[in-house]
Design a protein around this motif. Structure first.
Motif, short mmCIF file in Angstrom:
data_model
loop_
_atom_site.label_atom_id
_atom_site.label_comp_id
_atom_site.label_asym_id
_atom_site.label_seq_id
_atom_site.Cartn_x
_atom_site.Cartn_y
_atom_site.Cartn_z
N THR A 140 123.65 80.92 10.93
CA THR A 140 123.76 79.84 9.93
C THR A 140 122.38 79.45 9.43
O THR A 140 122.17 79.29 8.22
CB THR A 140 124.50 78.63 10.51
N LEU A 174 127.98 75.96 0.14
CA LEU A 174 126.59 76.36 0.29
C LEU A 174 125.86 75.76 -0.89
O LEU A 174 126.32 75.87 -2.03
CB LEU A 174 126.48 77.89 0.27
N PHE A 198 124.30 73.99 4.19
CA PHE A 198 125.76 74.09 4.25
C PHE A 198 126.33 72.70 4.42
O PHE A 198 125.78 71.88 5.16
CB PHE A 198 126.22 74.96 5.42
N ALA A 258 127.94 85.29 2.89
CA ALA A 258 127.74 84.37 4.01
C ALA A 258 129.06 84.07 4.72
O ALA A 258 129.11 84.02 5.95
CB ALA A 258 127.09 83.07 3.52
N ALA A 259 130.12 83.89 3.95
CA ALA A 259 131.43 83.61 4.54
C ALA A 259 131.87 84.76 5.43
O ALA A 259 132.36 84.54 6.56
CB ALA A 259 132.47 83.37 3.44
N VAL A 296 132.24 78.01 -0.20
CA VAL A 296 132.12 79.18 0.67
C VAL A 296 133.55 79.64 0.97
O VAL A 296 134.31 78.88 1.57
CB VAL A 296 131.36 78.84 1.96
N ALA A 339 127.33 83.27 -1.25
CA ALA A 339 128.26 82.48 -0.43
C ALA A 339 129.40 83.34 0.10
O ALA A 339 129.86 83.14 1.23
CB ALA A 339 128.80 81.30 -1.23
N THR A 340 129.86 84.29 -0.70
CA THR A 340 130.91 85.20 -0.25
C THR A 340 130.41 86.07 0.91
O THR A 340 131.11 86.23 1.92
CB THR A 340 131.42 86.07 -1.41
#
Length: 168
Positions: free
Chosen positions: A26, A117, A44, A139-140, A107, A136-137
């Motif tokens: 994270t 995010l 976040f 990161a998800a 996210v 963000a995609t």
């Protein structure tokens, strides 16, 4: 009793899966979002399941927080706005009132509650929104993979406990 080959294999799996540190991931994703968008601030925000409250769960800021983004997040009402919506939020920079410029994108998490995010520190446009949305995609997916590893570790520890009580 001598450990079995199965115990060794399960221990090895647990060790391998434990190499993923969700908190460090994270932090790295937060820092990377700032770098990808060319700003000093990113974070976040997690929204509660009822969509009533949002709280900051990670924040990357330059030393000394020159734009006072930490205070701005707490005082500006942006967290309430994020709690109430599921779409990107763009706020222009206005130095006269201390607004740092802000962009937040949802996210797309399949297994967790709603999150955003965000980045801050300048004016943002549609290209920035598209770029941060793609990030963000990614990161998800990474956060869900880390969560999946944590769940797998719990299940493997259950396998170990079952084997120990079953005497196999």
């Amino acid at each position: 009793m001598r450990p079995s080959r199965t115990d060794a294999v399960v221990d090895e799996l647990i060790l391998a899966f434990s190499r993923v540190d969700a908190e460090a991931l994270t932090d790295l994703l937060t820092w990377s979002a700032a770098a990808v968008t060319g700003v000093g601030y990113a974070g976040f925000v997690q929204v509660d399941p009822l969509g009533e409250l949002a709280r900051s769960v990670a924040l990357h800021a330059p030393r000394g927080d020159p734009l006072r983004v930490r205070a701005w997040l707490a005082e500006s009402g942006v967290l309430k706005e994020l709690a109430a919506c599921a779409r990107p939020v763009v706020l222009p920079r206005d130095r006269s009132v201390g607004d740092p410029g802000f962009l937040a994108v949802p996210v797309p998490l399949a297994t967790r509650e709603h999150a955003f995010l965000w980045v801050a520190g300048r004016d943002f446009d549609d290209v920035d929104g598209h770029l941060l949305g793609r990030f963000a995609t990614a990161a998800a997916r990474a956060l869900e993979a880390a969560s999946g590893m944590e769940a797998a570790i719990r299940l493997l520890r259950g396998v170990q406990a079952f084997r120990a009580t079953a005497g196999t």
